[in-house]
Design a protein around this motif. Structure first.
Motif, PDB file in Angstrom:
ATOM      1  N   LYS A   5       0.814  -1.231   0.000  1.00 54.61           N
ATOM      2  CA  LYS A   5       0.000   0.000   0.000  1.00 54.61           C
ATOM      3  C   LYS A   5       0.840   1.271   0.000  1.00 54.61           C
ATOM      4  CE  LYS A   5      -0.664   0.306   4.945  1.00 54.61           C
ATOM      5  NZ  LYS A   5      -1.489   0.775   5.986  1.00 54.61           N
ATOM      6  N   GLU A   6       2.103   1.189   0.392  1.00 58.85           N
ATOM      7  CA  GLU A   6       2.974   2.365   0.389  1.00 58.85           C
ATOM      8  C   GLU A   6       3.731   2.533  -0.926  1.00 58.85           C
ATOM      9  OE1 GLU A   6       5.504   1.971   3.797  1.00 58.85           O
ATOM     10  OE2 GLU A   6       3.851   2.214   5.199  1.00 58.85           O
ATOM     11  N   ASP A   7       3.717   1.518  -1.790  1.00 61.30           N
ATOM     12  CA  ASP A   7       4.459   1.565  -3.049  1.00 61.30           C
ATOM     13  C   ASP A   7       3.925   2.653  -3.981  1.00 61.30           C
ATOM     14  OD1 ASP A   7       6.073  -0.548  -2.324  1.00 61.30           O
ATOM     15  OD2 ASP A   7       5.136  -1.998  -3.673  1.00 61.30           O
ATOM     16  N   LEU A   8       4.784   3.051  -4.888  1.00 64.30           N
ATOM     17  CA  LEU A   8       4.421   4.021  -5.920  1.00 64.30           C
ATOM     18  C   LEU A   8       3.495   3.350  -6.931  1.00 64.30           C
ATOM     19  CD1 LEU A   8       4.890   6.784  -7.295  1.00 64.30           C
ATOM     20  CD2 LEU A   8       6.814   5.733  -8.476  1.00 64.30           C
ATOM     21  N   LEU A   9       2.347   3.948  -7.166  1.00 61.25           N
ATOM     22  CA  LEU A   9       1.367   3.444  -8.119  1.00 61.25           C
ATOM     23  C   LEU A   9       0.772   4.636  -8.860  1.00 61.25           C
ATOM     24  CD1 LEU A   9      -0.062   0.849  -9.114  1.00 61.25           C
ATOM     25  CD2 LEU A   9      -1.822   1.307  -7.404  1.00 61.25           C
ATOM     26  N   THR A 114       6.777  -2.473 -12.671  1.00 63.18           N
ATOM     27  CA  THR A 114       5.795  -3.219 -13.457  1.00 63.18           C
ATOM     28  C   THR A 114       4.933  -2.204 -14.187  1.00 63.18           C
ATOM     29  OG1 THR A 114       5.749  -4.994 -11.810  1.00 63.18           O
ATOM     30  CG2 THR A 114       3.900  -4.893 -13.359  1.00 63.18           C
ATOM     31  N   VAL A 115       4.797  -2.401 -15.492  1.00 60.87           N
ATOM     32  CA  VAL A 115       3.992  -1.504 -16.314  1.00 60.87           C
ATOM     33  C   VAL A 115       2.934  -2.343 -17.020  1.00 60.87           C
ATOM     34  CG1 VAL A 115       4.043   0.321 -18.054  1.00 60.87           C
ATOM     35  CG2 VAL A 115       6.101  -0.152 -16.707  1.00 60.87           C
ATOM     36  N   ILE A 116       1.669  -1.966 -16.818  1.00 63.17           N
ATOM     37  CA  ILE A 116       0.536  -2.646 -17.447  1.00 63.17           C
ATOM     38  C   ILE A 116      -0.061  -1.690 -18.488  1.00 63.17           C
ATOM     39  CG2 ILE A 116      -1.742  -3.698 -17.078  1.00 63.17           C
ATOM     40  CD1 ILE A 116       0.490  -5.228 -15.659  1.00 63.17           C
ATOM     41  N   PHE A 117      -0.318  -2.222 -19.674  1.00 57.47           N
ATOM     42  CA  PHE A 117      -0.875  -1.441 -20.784  1.00 57.47           C
ATOM     43  C   PHE A 117      -2.256  -1.987 -21.114  1.00 57.47           C
ATOM     44  CE2 PHE A 117       3.696  -1.833 -21.042  1.00 57.47           C
ATOM     45  CZ  PHE A 117       4.160  -0.581 -21.372  1.00 57.47           C
ATOM     46  N   GLU A 118      -3.297  -1.144 -21.003  1.00 53.30           N
ATOM     47  CA  GLU A 118      -4.669  -1.565 -21.296  1.00 53.30           C
ATOM     48  C   GLU A 118      -5.256  -0.667 -22.375  1.00 53.30           C
ATOM     49  OE1 GLU A 118      -7.178  -2.377 -17.712  1.00 53.30           O
ATOM     50  OE2 GLU A 118      -5.418  -1.548 -16.685  1.00 53.30           O
ATOM     51  N   GLN A 119      -5.822  -1.286 -23.422  1.00 51.50           N
ATOM     52  CA  GLN A 119      -6.492  -0.532 -24.477  1.00 51.50           C
ATOM     53  C   GLN A 119      -7.845  -0.057 -23.959  1.00 51.50           C
ATOM     54  OE1 GLN A 119      -4.907  -0.205 -27.672  1.00 51.50           O
ATOM     55  NE2 GLN A 119      -6.361   1.459 -27.879  1.00 51.50           N
ATOM     56  N   LEU A 126      -2.190   3.266 -18.855  1.00 50.61           N
ATOM     57  CA  LEU A 126      -0.946   2.701 -18.360  1.00 50.61           C
ATOM     58  C   LEU A 126      -0.978   2.729 -16.833  1.00 50.61           C
ATOM     59  CD1 LEU A 126       2.589   3.110 -19.617  1.00 50.61           C
ATOM     60  CD2 LEU A 126       2.152   3.852 -17.288  1.00 50.61           C
ATOM     61  N   THR A 127      -0.633   1.610 -16.222  1.00 49.10           N
ATOM     62  CA  THR A 127      -0.514   1.541 -14.768  1.00 49.10           C
ATOM     63  C   THR A 127       0.931   1.199 -14.457  1.00 49.10           C
ATOM     64  OG1 THR A 127      -2.797   0.791 -14.574  1.00 49.10           O
ATOM     65  CG2 THR A 127      -1.366   0.458 -12.662  1.00 49.10           C
ATOM     66  N   LEU A 128       1.572   2.061 -13.684  1.00 52.22           N
ATOM     67  CA  LEU A 128       2.974   1.899 -13.302  1.00 52.22           C
ATOM     68  C   LEU A 128       3.048   1.607 -11.807  1.00 52.22           C
ATOM     69  CD1 LEU A 128       6.118   2.767 -14.250  1.00 52.22           C
ATOM     70  CD2 LEU A 128       5.595   4.546 -12.602  1.00 52.22           C
ATOM     71  N   HIS A 129       3.718   0.535 -11.458  1.00 49.73           N
ATOM     72  CA  HIS A 129       3.941   0.184 -10.052  1.00 49.73           C
ATOM     73  C   HIS A 129       5.438   0.032  -9.838  1.00 49.73           C
ATOM     74  CE1 HIS A 129       4.581  -3.035  -6.942  1.00 49.73           C
ATOM     75  NE2 HIS A 129       4.018  -2.071  -6.258  1.00 49.73           N
ATOM     76  N   GLN A 130       5.958   0.689  -8.808  1.00 56.79           N
ATOM     77  CA  GLN A 130       7.362   0.541  -8.437  1.00 56.79           C
ATOM     78  C   GLN A 130       7.461   0.209  -6.962  1.00 56.79           C
ATOM     79  OE1 GLN A 130       9.191   4.274  -9.969  1.00 56.79           O
ATOM     80  NE2 GLN A 130      10.388   2.880 -11.242  1.00 56.79           N
ATOM     81  N   THR A 131       8.414  -0.651  -6.629  1.00 54.23           N
ATOM     82  CA  THR A 131       8.602  -1.078  -5.243  1.00 54.23           C
ATOM     83  C   THR A 131       9.479  -0.077  -4.493  1.00 54.23           C
ATOM     84  OG1 THR A 131      10.443  -2.493  -5.924  1.00 54.23           O
ATOM     85  CG2 THR A 131       8.270  -3.538  -5.731  1.00 54.23           C
ATOM     86  N   MET A 149       7.617  13.002 -17.799  1.00 54.20           N
ATOM     87  CA  MET A 149       8.036  12.047 -18.825  1.00 54.20           C
ATOM     88  C   MET A 149       6.832  11.530 -19.600  1.00 54.20           C
ATOM     89  SD  MET A 149      11.299  10.050 -17.039  1.00 54.20           S
ATOM     90  CE  MET A 149      10.286   8.871 -16.226  1.00 54.20           C
ATOM     91  N   PHE A 150       5.711  11.282 -18.911  1.00 57.58           N
ATOM     92  CA  PHE A 150       4.501  10.824 -19.591  1.00 57.58           C
ATOM     93  C   PHE A 150       3.965  11.898 -20.536  1.00 57.58           C
ATOM     94  CE2 PHE A 150       3.209   7.617 -16.052  1.00 57.58           C
ATOM     95  CZ  PHE A 150       4.226   6.765 -16.456  1.00 57.58           C
TER      96      PHE A 150
END
Length: 161
Positions: A5-9, A114-119, A126-131, A149-150
């Motif tokens: 829950k504290e991770d970058l999302l 982790t990068v998730i790409f959804e049409q 785009l969903t970006l998650h970093q630990t 950057m985005f």
């Protein structure tokens, strides 16, 4: 995607098809044009985008100097998902501590991205998650850098659409 829950999302909507957005994350030619914070540039000493492939890059920051990163691609599922590690290093690619790299002691020496790409219609979510703790990412400016950057990536995608 398992998250602390504290991770970058971060989620972001791009005005381009998923395949184009995915390619911008995996093509070294595209990456060099957007994958660095405002006012900075990136150079890839090595980049091999395949599962088990490695990269070694440097962010050239006119204020803070060079920030070297090594990493490995753990999962590539085109055009849906990209998972890679990022580890602070020196110019030779040898891992260094956060303080040796000029970061605070709270910054982890290695993170998983982790990068998730959804049409979504004609767009890509785009969903970006970093630990890394979001609070730490905000404190260092890393959180804010993703948005600039985005924005730069979205502008490039509109040109290439």
């Amino acid at each position: 995607m398992k998250t602390n829950k504290e991770d970058l999302l971060i989620t972001h909507l791009f005005d381009a098809p998923r395949q184009l957005v995915f390619e911008a994350w995996t093509d070294p030619e595209h990456l060099q044009h957007w994958y660095a914070p405002d006012g900075c540039t990136i150079t890839f000493k090595l980049i091999d985008v395949k599962v088990g492939g490695r990269f070694h890059s440097v962010i050239h920051d006119p204020v803070h100097g060079a920030c070297w990163i090594t990493g490995m691609y753990q999962e590539i599922k085109a055009p849906e998902k990209l998972v890679f590690t990022m580890e602070l290093s020196n110019e030779q690619g040898i891992p260094v501590s956060a303080t040796e790299a000029g970061k605070s002691t709270d910054w982890p020496p290695a993170i998983v991205t982790t990068v998730i790409f959804e049409q979504v219609g004609e767009q890509t979510k785009l969903t970006l998650h970093q630990t890394v703790a979001e609070a730490e990412a905000r404190k260092t400016g890393a959180y804010q850098s993703w948005f600039s950057m985005f924005d730069r990536l979205n502008a490039l995608l509109l040109v290439n659409k």
